[in-house]
Design an enzyme around this catalytic site. Structure first.
Site, mmCIF file in Angstrom:
data_model
loop_
_atom_site.group_PDB
_atom_site.id
_atom_site.type_symbol
_atom_site.label_atom_id
_atom_site.label_comp_id
_atom_site.label_asym_id
_atom_site.label_seq_id
_atom_site.Cartn_x
_atom_site.Cartn_y
_atom_site.Cartn_z
ATOM 1 N N HIS A 125 43.289 47.120 42.068
ATOM 2 C CA HIS A 125 43.969 47.227 41.008
ATOM 3 C C HIS A 125 44.163 48.530 40.044
ATOM 4 O O HIS A 125 44.959 48.768 39.298
ATOM 5 C CB HIS A 125 43.866 45.721 40.036
ATOM 6 C CG HIS A 125 43.867 44.692 40.513
ATOM 7 N ND1 HIS A 125 44.956 44.325 40.890
ATOM 8 C CD2 HIS A 125 43.129 43.749 40.818
ATOM 9 C CE1 HIS A 125 45.259 43.002 41.429
ATOM 10 N NE2 HIS A 125 43.811 42.553 41.344
ATOM 11 N N ASP A 162 43.842 40.428 50.004
ATOM 12 C CA ASP A 162 43.198 39.710 48.578
ATOM 13 C C ASP A 162 44.361 38.718 48.145
ATOM 14 O O ASP A 162 45.609 39.149 48.440
ATOM 15 C CB ASP A 162 43.047 41.003 47.632
ATOM 16 C CG ASP A 162 42.430 40.240 46.583
ATOM 17 O OD1 ASP A 162 40.928 40.587 46.366
ATOM 18 O OD2 ASP A 162 42.896 39.621 45.618
ATOM 19 N N HIS A 164 45.441 38.745 45.201
ATOM 20 C CA HIS A 164 46.145 39.275 44.250
ATOM 21 C C HIS A 164 46.907 40.461 44.971
ATOM 22 O O HIS A 164 46.334 40.985 46.034
ATOM 23 C CB HIS A 164 45.390 39.788 43.090
ATOM 24 C CG HIS A 164 44.490 38.819 42.475
ATOM 25 N ND1 HIS A 164 43.212 38.665 42.581
ATOM 26 C CD2 HIS A 164 45.014 38.042 41.519
ATOM 27 C CE1 HIS A 164 42.776 37.516 41.978
ATOM 28 N NE2 HIS A 164 43.703 37.143 41.469
ATOM 29 N N ASP A 249 39.499 36.084 47.988
ATOM 30 C CA ASP A 249 39.916 35.195 47.155
ATOM 31 C C ASP A 249 41.279 34.643 47.641
ATOM 32 O O ASP A 249 41.668 33.640 46.953
ATOM 33 C CB ASP A 249 40.204 35.826 45.844
ATOM 34 C CG ASP A 249 40.442 37.120 45.615
ATOM 35 O OD1 ASP A 249 41.172 37.431 46.747
ATOM 36 O OD2 ASP A 249 40.791 37.882 44.634
HETATM 37 ZN ZN LIG Z 1 41.663 39.464 44.016
#
Ligand SMILES: [Zn+2]
Length: 310
Positions: A125, A162, A164, A249
């Site tokens: 991120h 991931d 995200h 995740d």
């Molecule tokens: Zn993540």
């Protein structure tokens, strides 16, 4: 062929308080690896060295480096509402980015070498200008640019599974045709980016590929989409090096995610990546830990990934 496991107990010193991204994650991973004796004895343990500012500055503004350093020196505890730091976090973040560059050194030394970095804080991120989403520096991006600068590697593929979307990695390589960013992720979800229409721009148009998946997507459909995309990518962008932003995740039951992958899926997805790398990239694959917050789940998922790297 061997797999290096890059880790340092200093990673535990990035203190985040009561927070899903905490030191117990790495302890759970290491315990799971040690419990599997046949796996543990096949791994080469390597201690990382911190990334140099010039390595970090290939992906981030220098202001971000100094900002994080001074936050940590002043004893501040928040970068933003999600992202925490402690006095040691700056050094730990440099050591996480350093693991990525060390992994590049290892895999470039000999054909078929692979590495997995048990690191924190995660990285995908972190944008050019901002730390966010538990991430301080973008470890995968720093590794990719380091491979290009130091070894003249032409094409790097970053595979991000991931849960995200890796908005930071996407942003860093948005205009760059030499680094392909491929992500499967839950969508809509944090951080809001990652629609199928986001494909890069300018010379980098077409070297970003997003596969957004709705919450609860069946594992077999998820894996099929992943595999199909990899086949398309290798036709248009045969890479010289593959870096996996390995966030776990996306496993079923993760407290922050809503996707349905099982450990066996991480194993199969890793095998697909290894197959592609064997064909185009002299087998060179680097796995970097990103997310994964189920302390009772994370060890098994990582073990599946590393076993498939072997
Ligand atoms: Zn993540």
């Amino acid at each position: 062929m061997s797999v290096s496991l890059i880790y340092d107990s200093a990673y535990l010193k990035h203190e985040t308080g009561v927070h899903p991204e905490n030191a117990r994650r790495l302890e759970a991973i290491l315990a799971a690896i040690e419990k599997d004796e046949s796996l543990a004895k096949r791994l080469v343990r390597v201690a990382p060295s911190p990334a140099h500012n010039e390595d970090i500055a290939r992906c981030h503004r220098e202001e971000l480096i100094y900002h994080l350093e001074s936050l940590c020196e002043r004893g501040e505890t928040y970068v933003d509402e999600d992202t925490r730091v402690s006095p040691y976090s700056f050094e730990v973040a440099r050591l996480a980015a350093g693991a990525a560059t060390n992994a590049v050194d290892l895999v470039m030394k000999e054909e078929g070498e692979r590495a997995f970095c048990v690191i924190r804080p995660p990285g995908h991120h972190a944008t050019i200008t901002n730390a966010m989403g538990f991430c301080l520096f973008n470890n995968a991006a720093i590794g990719a640019r380091y491979a290009q600068a130091k070894y003249g590697v032409e094409r790097v593929l970053i595979v991000d599974w991931d849960v995200h979307h890796g908005n930071g990695t996407q942003e860093i390589f948005w205009n760059d045709p030499t680094v392909f960013y491929f992500s499967t992720h839950q969508y809509p979800y944090y951080p809001g980016t990652g629609s199928a229409g986001e494909r890069g721009a300018g010379k980098g148009e077409g070297t970003t590929l997003n596969i957004p998946l709705s919450m609860g997507t069946l594992a077999r459909d998820h894996r099929q989409a992943f595999t199909d995309a990899l086949h398309v990518i290798e036709r248009h962008f045969p890479p010289d090096l593959v870096i996996v932003s390995a966030g776990f995740d996306s496993r079923r039951g993760d407290p922050l995610g809503g996707l349905m992958l099982e450990d066996a899926d991480f194993s199969e997805m890793t095998k697909e990546v290894v197959r592609l790398a064997e064909k185009h990239a002299s087998g060179r694959v680097i796995g970097l830990l990103e997310g994964g917050y189920g302390l009772d789940l994370l060890g098994g998922s990582v073990r599946s990934h590393i076993s498939a790297l072997l």
